[in-house]
Motif scaffolding. Structure first.
Motif, PDB file in Angstrom:
ATOM      1  N   THR B 315       6.393   2.546  10.057  1.00  0.00           N
ATOM      2  CA  THR B 315       7.259   3.628   9.883  1.00  0.00           C
ATOM      3  C   THR B 315       8.370   3.257   8.948  1.00  0.00           C
ATOM      4  N   HIS B 316       8.587   2.126   8.162  1.00  0.00           N
ATOM      5  CA  HIS B 316       9.411   1.939   7.375  1.00  0.00           C
ATOM      6  C   HIS B 316       9.168   2.433   6.031  1.00  0.00           C
ATOM      7  N   LEU B 317      10.286   2.660   5.425  1.00  0.00           N
ATOM      8  CA  LEU B 317      10.253   3.577   4.032  1.00  0.00           C
ATOM      9  C   LEU B 317       9.479   2.924   3.128  1.00  0.00           C
ATOM     10  N   ARG B 318       9.101   3.304   2.057  1.00  0.00           N
ATOM     11  CA  ARG B 318       8.358   2.715   1.056  1.00  0.00           C
ATOM     12  C   ARG B 318       9.125   2.894  -0.232  1.00  0.00           C
ATOM     13  N   ILE B 319       9.261   1.798  -1.079  1.00  0.00           N
ATOM     14  CA  ILE B 319       9.993   2.005  -2.304  1.00  0.00           C
ATOM     15  C   ILE B 319       8.672   1.931  -3.396  1.00  0.00           C
ATOM     16  N   ASN B 320       8.575   2.628  -4.400  1.00  0.00           N
ATOM     17  CA  ASN B 320       7.453   2.687  -5.382  1.00  0.00           C
ATOM     18  C   ASN B 320       7.635   1.339  -6.177  1.00  0.00           C
ATOM     19  N   ARG B 321       6.375   1.466  -7.030  1.00  0.00           N
ATOM     20  CA  ARG B 321       6.392   0.220  -7.701  1.00  0.00           C
ATOM     21  C   ARG B 321       7.754   0.092  -8.877  1.00  0.00           C
ATOM     22  N   LEU B 322       8.031  -1.026  -8.938  1.00  0.00           N
ATOM     23  CA  LEU B 322       9.401  -1.132  -9.972  1.00  0.00           C
ATOM     24  C   LEU B 322       8.971  -0.563 -11.389  1.00  0.00           C
ATOM     25  N   GLN B 323       9.961   0.267 -11.767  1.00  0.00           N
ATOM     26  CA  GLN B 323       9.733   0.831 -13.153  1.00  0.00           C
ATOM     27  C   GLN B 323      10.488   0.221 -14.046  1.00  0.00           C
ATOM     28  N   GLY B 324      11.152  -1.055 -14.048  1.00  0.00           N
ATOM     29  CA  GLY B 324      11.657  -1.830 -14.848  1.00  0.00           C
ATOM     30  C   GLY B 324      13.238  -2.342 -14.250  1.00  0.00           C
TER      31      GLY B 324
END
Ligand SMILES: [Zn+2]
Lengths: 145, 433
Positions: B315-324
């Motif tokens: 259920t923990h939020l996801r961060i997207n792959r780092l963009q920089g």
């Protein structure tokens, strides 16, 4: 099939000259040179007497080049000589991407270098071979002309 | 598979209750135990009791890398040194390193979230984990080590480098999980090929890669070269080390362990909190850390938060792959532009190792962007029309990605200035403001 050396070059002063010098210093004979250019860059197309050696010295001097396969056709040097060739290719629905002339030393005939799309190259060969007045040359024959 | 199902799959409402309780406790602690934070609160006219809801976090002051440097080495520690059982440090680009301290409880929590992360990536107690992260002041090596031990996997603490030995051990010890940086994973894959070792003949199944940003095309390359599933792991020493967030089997964003960290995304310029889905700077508050708790730490990493429920059940939020990194960010006509966005466009268009340079100029009052792209062998054509098409295609994709019309200039391979490490020097900002 003829191997043409193709080079991408930015339009900076002296770039072309530098390349020509490198080839000259290494005794590599340029049999034909064609330049296509835009505002910012050009593509240099070369037929060299010694292709392998040419590529080697260019690479050694950090000039990246690519081999492109093109066709060489010998046509009688008379009115209509070239149009037979173009007509035949047009009828076969083969698009000539570009063409330029090769400078023979030992024949009166004209020799033209033709680039068609890779997918239709075989068809182009067959089409040209059928024209009685036109002679399709292989690399060895071409470089002896 | 989960390591700690009740925490990882906690209903969001309950998770948020837990976060609030922990946030309040944390704010109270730093206010009383860290003079730096007490001063910051007082300057802002705040007291710990001002935190009554999670959204109150937005009123609280940020912490920056500069704050850590100004309080070097122990100034932000919230406990006396006798409670600290481990010290790590990350090298700064200039001068002194950033120092972090861990209490025994911090180390246990770190191991716990690392165990969760390894399991989310597909490891279990039967796994043989070859840990090729560096051991030392850097958090990668020991971070994975303690987590793998807690999980009960067999950890091989080989540390980084010595590729021949890595490969020998990988073969002979039956490694099933590889942990290292993504660039080293590619290097190992190439080394296997050179030695004529078929990756299928190895037992390797899973890779957990982090400590540097990497793209999806790199993932494909790694997965192909090593015949594994490659998972992204995120972390930074200031917050904890690796395992702050992990990619689960869905490989679509990284779950950030919200029972220990609260993520926010802010506009790096205005510092305003951005809604879910919008790209900006990741800010993290550590809500359980004792050694060096950080409030709203600006990571300088660019990402966005995906609040959609994940198929894996966590259920923990996801961060997207780092963009920089925000450090690389350019603001052109009010639009935030990251060099990595340009890079991903070039990768999509088939470039393998794009070399490019962004040149920003100001003409009159208008900013212009020129992108020089080295013409690689893959993209070369002897036909002008193809090169013109290529330029148009790049321009179009750039426009749809960043919303700016850029002038694309193809340049000769090898002609752009190279910075250290062979990457091209990416940004030339010629604006005089
Ligand atoms: Zn998931």
């Amino acid at each position: 099939m003829i191997r043409q050396v193709s080079i991408f070059m930015e339009n900076h002063e002296g770039r072309l000259n530098k390349m020509l010098k490198i080839l000259a210093e290494n005794n590599i004979n340029i049999r034909s040179l064609n330049i296509a250019e835009t505002m910012d860059y050009g593509i240099i197309r070369l037929i060299l007497q010694e292709t392998e050696k040419g590529i080697e010295v260019l690479k050694k001097n950090n000039i990246r080049c690519t081999l492109t396969s093109v066709l060489a056709a010998e046509v009688p040097d008379q009115p209509g000589g070239l149009s037979n060739l173009v007509d035949a290719l047009t009828q076969a629905k083969i698009n000539i991407v570009y063409a330029y002339s090769f400078l023979p030393k030992k024949t009166e005939n004209a020799i033209i270098i033709i680039r068609v799309d890779d997918e239709v190259q075989q068809k182009a060969i067959e089409t040209i071979e059928k024209i009685s007045t036109v002679n399709l040359l292989d690399a060895e024959t071409l470089l002896m002309k | 598979m989960y390591w700690n199902k009740s925490c990882e799959c906690m209903p969001r409402e309950k998770l948020q209750e837990l976060q609030l309780e922990r946030l309040k406790e944390m704010v109270n602690r730093i206010y009383h135990d860290v003079p730096f934070y007490r001063n910051k609160f007082q300057e802002a006219g705040l007291v710990p009791e001002d935190v009554q809801e999670l959204s109150d976090l937005q009123k609280l002051p940020f912490t920056t890398k500069v704050d850590l440097r100004d309080n070097y080495p122990y100034g932000l520690f919230a406990v006396p040194l006798e409670k600290i059982v481990r010290i790590h440090a990350s090298s700064g680009t200039t001068g002194k390193p950033t120092v972090v301290g861990y209490t025994r409880k911090d180390i246990t929590i770190w191991a716990e979230i690392m165990a969760r992360s390894l399991v989310a990536a597909g490891a279990d107690s039967h796994s043989v984990v070859q840990n090729a992260y560096g051991y030392g002041l850097f958090t990668g090596g020991l971070g994975v080590h303690y987590g793998a031990e807690m999980l009960g996997a067999s950890i091989i603490p080989i540390s980084g480098g010595n590729t021949d030995k890595q490969i020998m051990i990988m073969k002979d010890f039956g490694t099933t999980v590889l942990t290292c940086t993504p660039s080293y994973a590619i290097y190992l894959g190439d080394a296997l090929k050179k030695k004529g070792i078929d990756p299928e003949s190895l037992k390797l199944k899973v890779g957990v890669f982090g400590a540097e940003p990497w793209s999806d095309s790199m993932r494909k390359e790694i997965e192909k070269k090593l015949k594994i599933k490659a998972h992204d792991i995120y972390g930074l020493s200031e917050i904890m080390g690796p395992s702050v967030a992990i990619e689960c089997e869905a490989q679509n964003g990284l779950h950030i362990w919200e029972d220990h960290f609260i993520p926010e995304i802010i506009d790096p310029v205005t510092l305003k909190v951005l809604p879910y889905g919008e790209q900006g700077e990741l800010v993290i508050t550590t809500i359980t850390k004792e050694g060096i708790p950080l409030l709203r730490y600006q990571t300088h990493d660019i990402t966005s938060i995906n609040p959609e429920p994940c198929g894996c059940g966590r259920t923990h939020l996801r961060i997207n792959r780092l963009q920089g990194r925000t450090d690389d960010m350019l603001i052109i006509r009010g639009v935030n532009v990251f060099p990595t966005q340009i890079e991903s466009v070039l990768l999509e268009l088939g470039e393998v190792e794009p070399h490019y340079q962004l040149i920003v100029r100001r003409e009159g009052s208008l900013d212009t962007l020129e992108i020089k792209v080295e013409l690689s062998e893959e993209m070369f054509s002897d036909k002008i029309s193809n090169l013109e098409k290529l330029e148009k295609r790049i321009a179009l994709r750039i426009h749809s990605t960043i919303g700016i019309n850029a002038k694309i200039a193809l340049v000769e391979p090898g002609s752009l200035p190279r910075a250290e490490g062979g990457k091209s020097q990416r940004v030339l900002d010629l604006r005089k403001i």
